[in-house]
Scaffold this active site. Sequence first.
Site, PDB file in Angstrom:
ATOM      1  N   ILE A 101       0.385  -1.339   0.190  1.00 27.50           N
ATOM      2  CA  ILE A 101       0.330   0.068  -0.211  1.00 27.50           C
ATOM      3  C   ILE A 101       1.001   1.034  -0.154  1.00 27.50           C
ATOM      4  O   ILE A 101       1.933   1.692   0.842  1.00 27.50           O
ATOM      5  CB  ILE A 101      -0.945   0.119   1.448  1.00 27.50           C
ATOM      6  N   HIS A 116      -5.939  -4.979 -10.952  1.00 27.16           N
ATOM      7  CA  HIS A 116      -6.285  -5.274 -10.199  1.00 27.16           C
ATOM      8  C   HIS A 116      -6.859  -6.531 -10.434  1.00 27.16           C
ATOM      9  O   HIS A 116      -8.061  -6.882 -11.664  1.00 27.16           O
ATOM     10  CB  HIS A 116      -7.308  -5.303  -8.992  1.00 27.16           C
ATOM     11  N   ASP A 152      -7.162  -0.758  -3.675  1.00 31.67           N
ATOM     12  CA  ASP A 152      -8.130  -0.808  -4.577  1.00 31.67           C
ATOM     13  C   ASP A 152      -9.818  -0.317  -4.691  1.00 31.67           C
ATOM     14  O   ASP A 152     -10.177  -0.463  -4.816  1.00 31.67           O
ATOM     15  CB  ASP A 152      -8.701  -2.658  -4.593  1.00 31.67           C
ATOM     16  N   GLU A 181      -4.972  -8.963 -18.674  1.00 27.99           N
ATOM     17  CA  GLU A 181      -4.552  -8.395 -18.382  1.00 27.99           C
ATOM     18  C   GLU A 181      -3.528  -7.263 -18.555  1.00 27.99           C
ATOM     19  O   GLU A 181      -3.463  -6.129 -19.142  1.00 27.99           O
ATOM     20  CB  GLU A 181      -3.604  -8.326 -16.696  1.00 27.99           C
TER      21      GLU A 181
HETATM   22  C1  GRF Z   1      -1.328  -9.426 -11.559  1.00 24.56           C
HETATM   23  O1  GRF Z   1      -3.014 -10.550 -12.290  1.00 24.56           O
HETATM   24  C2  GRF Z   1      -2.360  -8.205 -11.007  1.00 24.56           C
HETATM   25  O2  GRF Z   1      -4.035  -7.546 -11.259  1.00 24.56           O
HETATM   26  C3  GRF Z   1      -2.071  -8.116  -9.391  1.00 24.56           C
HETATM   27  O3  GRF Z   1      -0.546  -9.163  -9.232  1.00 24.56           O
HETATM   28  C4  GRF Z   1      -0.287  -9.311 -10.129  1.00 24.56           C
HETATM   29  C5  GRF Z   1       0.466  -9.422 -10.470  1.00 24.56           C
HETATM   30  O4  GRF Z   1       1.251 -10.521 -12.121  1.00 24.56           O
HETATM   31  N1  GRF Z   1      -2.538  -7.276  -8.499  1.00 24.56           N
HETATM   32  P1  GRF Z   1       2.503 -10.009 -12.729  1.00 24.56           P
HETATM   33  O5  GRF Z   1       3.559 -10.371 -11.891  1.00 24.56           O
HETATM   34  O6  GRF Z   1       2.812  -8.543 -13.405  1.00 24.56           O
HETATM   35  O7  GRF Z   1       3.048 -11.579 -13.185  1.00 24.56           O
END
Ligand code: GRF
Length: 208
Positions: A101, A116, A152, A181
């Site tokens: 945080i 997230h 978040d 993502e």
């Molecule tokens: C991701 O799923 C992100 O959403 C979360 O942590 C994970 C990080 O994965 N906050 P990486 O280190 O980018 O593979």
Amino acid sequence: MAAPLARVEPVDPRIVVLISGSGTNLQALLDRGDALGGEIVLVASDRPGAGGLERAEAAGIKTAVVAPADFADRQAWCAALEDAVDGAAPDLVVLAGFMRILPASFVARWPVLNVHPSLLPAFPGAHAVEEALAWGAKLTGCTVHLVDEEVDHGPIVAQEAVPILPGDTPDVLHERIKAVEHRLLPDCVTLFCRGALHVDGRHVRIDK
Ligand code: GRF
């Protein structure tokens, strides 16, 4: 409150990426190349062994480790992290799997984007994937949002749904979410770099 975006519309934004883990989201940012629209000038980690540090080094990007264990207390760690980031003079900070945080002073100083692994406000916190599975949800997803002083919580830039399938384990589901993502986070960074994000309270308007 998240830091205002209006004062930040540089031609070639400088980006600092904070990581804690394997850095696959960092890799997705790196893989965009010039199309990202900004320059990643520093990758900083709170964990010395984070795999993302190697990815940054392989890409020729400066790295820093600011580990809490090296400081007397959280205040000292926060100050050191802020100093390291300040030294890179960023226009944007991206949290790509950064599992700590940030202090209010940090998020008031720079615009910060976070990715997230859930559809916020459902399942905030560090166990979003496990909690969505345990809840019996049929759908989860990922959220890219601006960071404010609550966890978040900041204004949402983009979200995309991901199905939860019978037999999913946390790892299998997390990989399905990460695949999304890896597209959504770079897209949002590019929108920021183009000056296309406008924040009005909780609402983020995106220029076409
Ligand atoms: C991701 O799923 C992100 O959403 C979360 O942590 C994970 C990080 O994965 N906050 P990486 O280190 O980018 O593979």
